[in-house]
Design an enzyme around this catalytic site. Structure first.
Site, PDB file in Angstrom:
ATOM      1  N   GLU A   1      16.101 -73.072   4.751  1.00  0.00           N
ATOM      2  CA  GLU A   1      17.478 -73.653   4.264  1.00  0.00           C
ATOM      3  C   GLU A   1      18.151 -72.106   4.091  1.00  0.00           C
ATOM      4  OE1 GLU A   1      18.095 -77.147   1.249  1.00  0.00           O
ATOM      5  OE2 GLU A   1      16.751 -76.648   3.105  1.00  0.00           O
TER       6      GLU A   1
ATOM      7  N   LYS B   1       2.337 -42.215 -11.042  1.00  0.00           N
ATOM      8  CA  LYS B   1       2.663 -41.534  -9.720  1.00  0.00           C
ATOM      9  C   LYS B   1       2.414 -42.041  -8.547  1.00  0.00           C
ATOM     10  CE  LYS B   1       2.973 -36.778  -8.047  1.00  0.00           C
ATOM     11  NZ  LYS B   1       3.063 -37.011  -6.844  1.00  0.00           N
TER      12      LYS B   1
ATOM     13  N   GLU C   1       4.220 -42.770 -17.007  1.00  0.00           N
ATOM     14  CA  GLU C   1       4.444 -43.739 -15.881  1.00  0.00           C
ATOM     15  C   GLU C   1       3.404 -43.334 -14.633  1.00  0.00           C
ATOM     16  OE1 GLU C   1       8.727 -43.382 -15.556  1.00  0.00           O
ATOM     17  OE2 GLU C   1       8.293 -41.726 -13.908  1.00  0.00           O
TER      18      GLU C   1
ATOM     19  N   LEU D   1       7.153 -32.117  -9.111  1.00  0.00           N
ATOM     20  CA  LEU D   1       6.613 -31.894  -9.986  1.00  0.00           C
ATOM     21  C   LEU D   1       5.724 -30.908  -9.900  1.00  0.00           C
ATOM     22  CD1 LEU D   1       6.217 -35.679 -10.751  1.00  0.00           C
ATOM     23  CD2 LEU D   1       7.616 -34.326 -12.137  1.00  0.00           C
TER      24      LEU D   1
ATOM     25  N   LYS E   1       6.741 -37.607 -18.863  1.00  0.00           N
ATOM     26  CA  LYS E   1       8.220 -36.778 -18.891  1.00  0.00           C
ATOM     27  C   LYS E   1       8.513 -36.706 -20.583  1.00  0.00           C
ATOM     28  CE  LYS E   1       9.384 -38.706 -14.618  1.00  0.00           C
ATOM     29  NZ  LYS E   1       9.836 -39.884 -13.556  1.00  0.00           N
TER      30      LYS E   1
HETATM   31  S1  IVH Z   1       9.914 -37.474 -11.003  1.00  0.00           S
HETATM   32  C1  IVH Z   1      12.312 -34.017 -11.591  1.00  0.00           C
HETATM   33  N1  IVH Z   1       8.241 -39.472 -11.267  1.00  0.00           N
HETATM   34  O1  IVH Z   1       6.371 -37.082  -6.813  1.00  0.00           O
HETATM   35  C2  IVH Z   1      11.121 -34.966 -11.100  1.00  0.00           C
HETATM   36  N2  IVH Z   1       8.033 -38.349  -9.174  1.00  0.00           N
HETATM   37  O2  IVH Z   1       5.843 -33.805  -6.925  1.00  0.00           O
HETATM   38  C3  IVH Z   1      11.349 -35.798  -9.912  1.00  0.00           C
HETATM   39  N3  IVH Z   1       6.591 -39.250  -7.562  1.00  0.00           N
HETATM   40  O3  IVH Z   1       8.944 -36.027  -4.707  1.00  0.00           O
HETATM   41  C4  IVH Z   1      10.137 -36.477  -9.441  1.00  0.00           C
HETATM   42  N4  IVH Z   1       5.934 -41.088  -8.719  1.00  0.00           N
HETATM   43  O4  IVH Z   1       7.871 -38.372  -4.359  1.00  0.00           O
HETATM   44  C5  IVH Z   1       8.681 -38.830 -10.464  1.00  0.00           C
HETATM   45  N5  IVH Z   1       6.824 -41.625 -11.400  1.00  0.00           N
HETATM   46  C6  IVH Z   1       7.420 -40.541 -10.812  1.00  0.00           C
HETATM   47  C7  IVH Z   1       6.791 -40.418  -9.473  1.00  0.00           C
HETATM   48  C8  IVH Z   1       7.345 -39.438  -8.816  1.00  0.00           C
HETATM   49  C9  IVH Z   1       5.817 -40.268  -7.755  1.00  0.00           C
HETATM   50  C10 IVH Z   1       6.551 -38.388  -6.544  1.00  0.00           C
HETATM   51  C11 IVH Z   1       7.960 -38.113  -5.842  1.00  0.00           C
HETATM   52  C12 IVH Z   1       8.081 -36.733  -5.905  1.00  0.00           C
HETATM   53  C13 IVH Z   1       7.041 -36.087  -6.260  1.00  0.00           C
HETATM   54  C14 IVH Z   1       6.841 -34.740  -7.079  1.00  0.00           C
END
Ligand code: IVH
Length: 704
Positions: free
Chosen positions: A40, A141, A139, A88, A316
């Protein structure tokens, strides 16, 4: 006039189709609950597609028809990010997290003093905040690829990879094929501009399916879901991306215009949920560092059960105002940290590929690796399973390889990095003769395993393996008789120990002969003799298992012991009779018959019994009737009154057979509490289901 009406109709129809399709899309991909049959959906989809082709003016940028991907594009355009995409800082130890929290507290305190607020009262922003317990958003990663999704007036207009943080690649067409990403935000008041940041990833189950497909097509498999996702995203042909079932989780924000920035990270994610953006459920708001560490451990426990790979958790600072006070250091925010799990994968090099000979003669190629830390331990060896696996992965001496050790699983070579292969790396070939006894290695057509044809008579490796198995804890349980001692008993002991029976033969193995071995003091020799003596009194199931018959593991040994109750019954059983035993199929039955047809085996058994190895013998349970003759029954879940063994014995007593897995051939499934996948399978196949009472009734009725 007419044509204007028709035009309006078309427009309305196209709009309705778009909304309808998007609704079903969300139901299917985001909520996992399809609302209409696929056929569908296809019909509606094709109608919209045809309308758009016939009347291109109807084409809207958010049309679901864009999701299947257009024609290949020559190359990716560069995209300048509105705000840089940062990375990060990482922490690995609890102390890193404690230090992070301390820096945050200090940072907020000093800012409190050094940044007078507009009103002149310093620090009023934080008056109600207890700085010893900072509020964090925690959260996962995700182990995927960072991406920026741009929405203009609520419409998805562009997706870009992170690139170097300042400039990324335009992957808009590919991202349109990711069904969980809304092409239009679910709001009547969209912001003028919104950059959503998050991670593109692939579920482990989709990864497994993709690799199975690759294998079937004779194509190279992907090393992990992350690589597969990256490969999928960077396809020039979006139709390929569309087949990769990519997913997305939002976790950040870039430019936002035309709406207020939410006051906290958790509010941002809540808002995203309302907008129809996928946000992972595994998130929490936590006050204080102790809670962060608890979160880390809780997620660590859950990690292997998650449907996607993660490599840590992220903390964070939750409040936006506090984030801004803390600011950034070079390329990473000061307000966040990634708390990483020990890496489950690492790169190392293959120094050698050796072949190990198992107790059944199976030749297992093993990679000797340059030592590397993976999953929290140093790994120096990894199994390569069998000849076909080495060929399929094309692992060679000198190769740089990805080694994986997840949880308690044994280390595995996932793939090699072809680009780093030395030009002279030779392909692996299975040796033609056993490295230990020089007997020919044989491999039957239909089997994956090559074996040494020497048997334990010729091959010391098989002898050692067999003795190790015989003495092991779940078999005869001879305490202290481990690998090193067995090595010596076979290679150095005078006279050499060749069979299990030799272990109990005082003329061959005694205090004097043992003490003559390396590192064998009088006391330890006495302990070994005592342990051997103790092991003589055993059970029939343990003894059968200890014999090391191919395909006869602990469960099968138990089933045999239960069914026949004495050894002679097992020794004399025909294949046909063996097939009546729970969970024994033709391959196992044939293997058992072949083992006992060998006079050497019978001789060892006879010697073992003569030396005093003994167990309680009994009579097999009498056959009460043949009412379940030819019926196979699967037991699943916990029955209220009967143990599994009792129920199985009752079934066998009336000629039925118990098997472990549900198939079309299953006659009944007896299901108790907490019955899982077997119950579902039975329902799918329409196999009659019985509870305990119905099962007992069936036996009574049939027997009457
Ligand atoms: S925040 C300002 N949150 O990790 C911070 N990054 O090393 C920006 N990543 O390139 C990233 N899970 O690919 C953030 N819950 C999460 C994440 C996350 C995976 C990765 C993302 C980033 C890398 C940073």
């Amino acid at each position: 006039m007419m044509s204007d009406d028709a035009k309006q109709d078309r427009q309305l129809r196209a709009k309705w189709l778009r909304l309808e399709l998007e609704k079903h899309n969300q139901a299917y991909y985001v909520h996992d609950t399809p609302t209409i049959p696929d056929a569908e959906y296809d019909l509606l989809f094709r109608e919209l597609q045809e309308l758009e082709i016939a009347y291109p003016e109807l084409l809207a940028p958010d049309s679901p028809t864009h999701r299947v991907g257009g024609m290949p594009i020559p190359e990716f355009k560069q995209v300048q990010h509105g705000l840089p995409m940062l990375s990060l800082n990482n922490g690995f130890e609890e102390n890193d997290v404690i230090a992070f929290d301390r820096r945050i507290q200090d940072g907020l305190r000093s800012n409190e003093l050094s940044t007078p607020s507009v009103s002149g009262k310093s620090g009023d922003l934080f008056e109600s905040t207890d700085l010893s317990e900072v509020e964090y958003a925690a959260e996962l990663k995700f182990d995927g690829l960072a991406i920026n999704l741009r929405y203009e007036d609520g419409i998805f207009v562009q997706a870009a990879t992170r690139g170097d943080g300042a400039t990324g690649e335009d992957v808009t067409n590919n991202i349109r094929t990711v069904h969980v990403i809304p092409l239009r935000l679910h709001t009547d008041h969209p912001p003028k501009l919104l950059d959503v940041r998050g991670e593109v990833l692939m579920y482990k189950s989709d990864f497994a399916k993709l690799n199975a497909k690759q294998r079937a097509a004779g194509q190279k498999e992907f090393a992990n879901p992350r690589n597969a996702a990256a490969g999928g995203l960077r396809q020039l042909d979006a139709r390929i991306t569309a087949q990769r079932s990519l997913r997305f989780f939002a976790y950040g924000v870039g430019v936002l215009e035309g709406a207020d920035m939410p006051a906290s990270h958790s509010d941002l994610l809540d808002w995203y949920v309302q907008l129809g953006l996928p946000v992972c459920h595994e998130r929490a708001v936590i006050k204080g560092v102790a809670g962060l560490l608890d979160y880390f451990h809780a997620i660590g426990k859950k990690r292997s059960q998650l449907p996607y790979d993660i490599d840590g958790v992220v903390y964070k600072v939750n409040r936006r105002s506090e984030q801004q006070k803390l600011g950034f250091v070079s390329r990473a925010p000061r307000f966040a940290i990634a708390h990483k799990f020990p890496a489950e994968e690492a790169l190392t090099t293959v120094q050698d590929i050796e072949v190990q000979v198992g107790r059944t003669g199976a030749m297992t190629p093993v990679a000797r690796l340059a030592p590397v830390a993976v999953g929290g331990v140093i790994v120096t060896n990894a199994t390569l399973h069998n000849e076909d696996e080495v060929k399929r992965k094309d692992i060679r001496i000198g190769d740089t390889v990805i080694v994986r050790r997840a949880g308690d699983v044994i280390p595995e070579v996932v793939a090699c990095v072809i680009e780093r292969r030395p030009s002279d790396a030779p392909q692996f070939v299975m040796p033609l003769v056993c490295p230990i006894c020089h007997s020919p290695i044989v491999r039957p057509e239909e089997e994956a395993v090559a074996r040494c044809s020497g048997g334990w008579i010729q091959c010391a490796a098989q002898r050692k393996g067999g003795l190790m198995h015989f003495a092991s804890r779940r078999a005869m349980d001879v305490e202290g008789l481990g690998e090193q001692l067995i090595e010596q008993l076979v290679d150095k002991h005078v006279p050499p120990i060749t069979t299990a029976a030799d272990l109990y033969n005082a003329e061959k193995l005694n205090l004097a002969s043992l003490v003559a071995l390396d590192r064998m003091a009088d006391k330890s020799a006495r302990n070994i003799l005592e342990a051997l003596e103790k092991s003589k009194s055993t059970t029939l199931a343990r003894f059968i298992y200890a014999l090391g018959i191919r395909h006869v593991g602990e469960a099968t040994a138990k089933a045999l012991a239960q069914h026949f109750a004495n050894l002679d019954g097992v020794l004399q059983a025909s294949e046909q009779q063996l097939l009546e035993v729970a969970d024994i199929g033709p391959v196992v039955a044939a293997s058992i018959v072949a083992f006992f047809a060998d006079a050497l085996n019978l001789d060892v058994i006879q010697q073992l019994r003569a030396a005093g190895v003994a167990w309680l013998e009994g009579e097999p349970a009498p056959r009460l009737s043949n009412v379940l003759q030819g019926k196979t029954i699967v037991l699943t879940g916990a029955l209220p009154n009967l143990s599994r063994d009792q129920a199985a014995a009752m079934i066998e007593a009336v000629g039925g057979k118990v098997t472990g897995s549900v198939s079309k051939k299953t006659s009944y499934v007896v299901a108790g509490e907490d019955a899982g996948s077997k119950l579902i399978k039975a329902q799918e196949l329409n196999i009659p289901l019985l509870n305990e009472a119905e099962f007992l009734q069936l036996l009574a009725e049939k027997s009457a």
